[in-house]
Write a protein that holds these residues in place. Structure first.
Motif, PDB file in Angstrom:
ATOM      1  N   VAL A  43      -2.313  -0.795  -2.960  1.00 29.00           N
ATOM      2  CA  VAL A  43      -3.617  -0.294  -2.450  1.00 29.00           C
ATOM      3  C   VAL A  43      -3.293   1.091  -2.043  1.00 29.00           C
ATOM      4  O   VAL A  43      -2.263   1.377  -1.597  1.00 29.00           O
ATOM      5  N   ALA A  44      -4.544   2.116  -2.321  1.00 29.07           N
ATOM      6  CA  ALA A  44      -4.311   3.209  -1.896  1.00 29.07           C
ATOM      7  C   ALA A  44      -5.122   3.303  -0.445  1.00 29.07           C
ATOM      8  O   ALA A  44      -6.402   3.021  -0.470  1.00 29.07           O
ATOM      9  N   VAL A  45      -4.676   3.635   0.679  1.00 35.00           N
ATOM     10  CA  VAL A  45      -5.070   3.664   1.988  1.00 35.00           C
ATOM     11  C   VAL A  45      -5.193   5.014   2.303  1.00 35.00           C
ATOM     12  O   VAL A  45      -4.418   5.969   2.428  1.00 35.00           O
ATOM     13  N   ALA A 100     -15.935  -1.652   1.767  1.00 33.15           N
ATOM     14  CA  ALA A 100     -15.149  -2.242   0.939  1.00 33.15           C
ATOM     15  C   ALA A 100     -13.807  -1.845   1.685  1.00 33.15           C
ATOM     16  O   ALA A 100     -12.726  -2.784   1.613  1.00 33.15           O
ATOM     17  N   GLY A 101     -13.525  -0.697   1.714  1.00 28.86           N
ATOM     18  CA  GLY A 101     -12.233  -0.047   2.164  1.00 28.86           C
ATOM     19  C   GLY A 101     -12.074  -0.656   3.472  1.00 28.86           C
ATOM     20  O   GLY A 101     -10.730  -0.509   3.840  1.00 28.86           O
ATOM     21  N   ALA A 102     -12.622  -0.834   4.451  1.00 24.85           N
ATOM     22  CA  ALA A 102     -12.382  -1.411   5.582  1.00 24.85           C
ATOM     23  C   ALA A 102     -12.500  -3.017   5.693  1.00 24.85           C
ATOM     24  O   ALA A 102     -12.560  -3.403   6.894  1.00 24.85           O
ATOM     25  N   ILE A 159      -9.136   1.036  -3.079  1.00 30.31           N
ATOM     26  CA  ILE A 159      -9.264   2.213  -1.896  1.00 30.31           C
ATOM     27  C   ILE A 159      -9.536   1.527  -0.702  1.00 30.31           C
ATOM     28  O   ILE A 159     -10.500   1.086  -0.534  1.00 30.31           O
ATOM     29  N   ALA A 160      -8.754   1.729   0.265  1.00 38.45           N
ATOM     30  CA  ALA A 160      -8.808   1.121   1.721  1.00 38.45           C
ATOM     31  C   ALA A 160      -9.040   2.351   2.694  1.00 38.45           C
ATOM     32  O   ALA A 160      -8.667   3.689   2.104  1.00 38.45           O
ATOM     33  N   SER A 168       0.852  -1.108  -0.072  1.00 39.82           N
ATOM     34  CA  SER A 168      -0.122   0.194   0.026  1.00 39.82           C
ATOM     35  C   SER A 168       0.830   1.257  -0.256  1.00 39.82           C
ATOM     36  O   SER A 168       2.085   1.181   0.573  1.00 39.82           O
ATOM     37  N   ALA A 169       0.294   2.531  -0.432  1.00 40.41           N
ATOM     38  CA  ALA A 169       0.749   3.506  -0.252  1.00 40.41           C
ATOM     39  C   ALA A 169      -0.225   4.409   0.482  1.00 40.41           C
ATOM     40  O   ALA A 169      -1.524   4.311   0.044  1.00 40.41           O
TER      41      ALA A 169
END
Length: 405
Positions: free
Chosen positions: A277-279, A342-344, A306-307, A256-257
């Motif tokens: 993944v974009a956090v 979905a991000g979590a 996207i997280a 991730s970044a």
């Protein structure tokens, strides 16, 4: 032991979608899911314990994929300073910021750090979190980074939580290395990481790529050391300025970044190609009174997962509720409630390298789920604060967080 969980609706989150199954049931065996589907199609089989979920909506257990949960002290005074108009970089230059937490963390015993971190972890557990990441980065020398990572491991052993430990020794320059950033990076890459990895304390390696932290060239040396040790990498990138750290992270196949307010389209393309993944961290955006929004439309357009995470830390995101972060991601970043959930779950699992086992309700996955007393999954992002009635199941067994207080 086989167990049947019936009389519910299930948001599987397969493919990042609710993928809703109404009037559903789940079958678990031991720590894993054996079957999910419409209750009318529940397969006949051997004897099993049954649980009536009372019409609840079931989601995967929430995953907080970016936290700094272990630390000493607090920085409430800096909160006041920022509200009075002082910039975060100025606070850091005056010995505040990360440096102040480093002093408090170094002064704390391992037992003291565990006790305070446990209280914070229980807040997340009560909020529906069953998996979380914990970063080091407030020790900034071998004994204190080890101390933090040992606490992270201990939390995973003593609480009903799956804990991933990330070494963030390249978080800030410690005072004893003032003016010698390259020497400190050598210390991290050549001494600290090999020792901590050999002791089994590290699942991933992170760094802070920013003008007030470390340059892309310095971060790359940390990444090279991680690669030699077979450890995946992550990166705090593009939070306060554009240094193209996200592109660097993508070149190293980063999990991730994170942050990403100043992300460029070139960075987004690199992340998409690498599967990084974009956090997004709305708590820090909120607490720092930021105005530069992450480029959500670019991330969507290029298919970057996207997280969403709490970024729980003492200075810039003292957030004790991941569900509140879902709400903030919708209101501040204009995500949909489905994207936020979905991000979590599914995307947060990928950000931790756990996509094979976590984040989705499907046969073969770990039986971590939450049965929420709500009418629709969107309510998880709709309600602001408070505690929603729920039943938390981890590894196929009910968890009573209040009994752990």
């Amino acid at each position: 032991m086989k167990q049947i969980w019936r009389n519910c609706h299930v948001a599987t989150m397969a493919g990042g979608e609710y993928a809703a199954v109404e009037r559903a049931a789940l079958v678990t065996r031991g720590q894993h899911i054996e079957w999910v589907g419409a209750e009318a199609d529940l397969p006949r089989g051997d004897e099993a314990a049954e649980h009536d979920l009372g019409g609840a909506w079931v989601t995967p257990g929430l995953i907080d994929c970016h936290t700094h949960l272990v630390f000493g002290g607090d920085r409430s005074q800096e909160f006041e300073q920022r509200l009075q108009g002082m910039d975060y970089a100025v606070i850091a230059a005056q010995g505040g910021g990360i440096a102040s937490t480093v002093r408090a963390t170094r002064a704390a015993t391992e037992a003291q750090l565990y006790a305070s971190a446990r209280r914070r972890a229980l807040h997340l557990l009560r909020d529906g979190v069953t998996t979380l990441e914990i970063k080091s980065g407030y020790g900034l020398d071998l004994p204190n980074e080890r101390k933090m990572l040992r606490v992270a491991r201990h939390l995973g052993q003593t609480l009903p939580l799956t804990v991933r430990a990330t070494c963030l020794a390249a978080h800030a320059l410690p005072p004893e290395f003032a003016g010698r950033a390259d020497d400190y990076i050598d210390e991290v890459a050549r001494r600290m990481l090999p020792v901590l990895a050999a002791e089994g304390l590290v699942d991933a390696v992170d760094a802070f790529c920013e003008h007030l932290a470390f340059s892309p060239a310095q971060v790359e040396r940390v990444f090279q050391a991680a690669a030699q040790l077979g450890l995946p990498v992550k990166l705090h990138a593009e939070q306060l300025s554009s240094l193209h750290g996200a592109s660097l992270a993508a070149r190293y196949g980063a999990l991730s970044a994170d942050h990403l307010e100043y992300l460029t389209e070139a960075d987004v393309r690199a992340m998409a190609a690498a599967g990084t993944v974009a956090v997004l961290l709305p708590g820090a955006f909120y607490a720092l009174l930021e105005t530069q929004l992450p480029p959500i439309d670019l991330l969507r357009r290029h298919g970057v997962p996207i997280a969403i995470s709490s970024d729980l830390n003492p200075g810039t995101s003292p957030a004790l509720s991941l569900r509140l972060m879902l709400s903030m991601a919708c209101t501040l970043f204009r995500l949909t409630p489905q994207e936020a959930l979905a991000g979590a779950t599914v995307h947060a699992a990928r950000a931790l390298g756990l996509q094979a086992s976590h984040g989705v309700l499907a046969p073969g996955k770990v039986a971590d789920f939450v049965a929420w007393d709500i009418a629709h999954p969107a309510e998880l992002a709709y309600w602001i604060g408070g505690e929603l009635p729920k039943r938390v199941i981890r590894h196929g067994e009910p968890v009573c967080a209040t009994a752990l207080d």
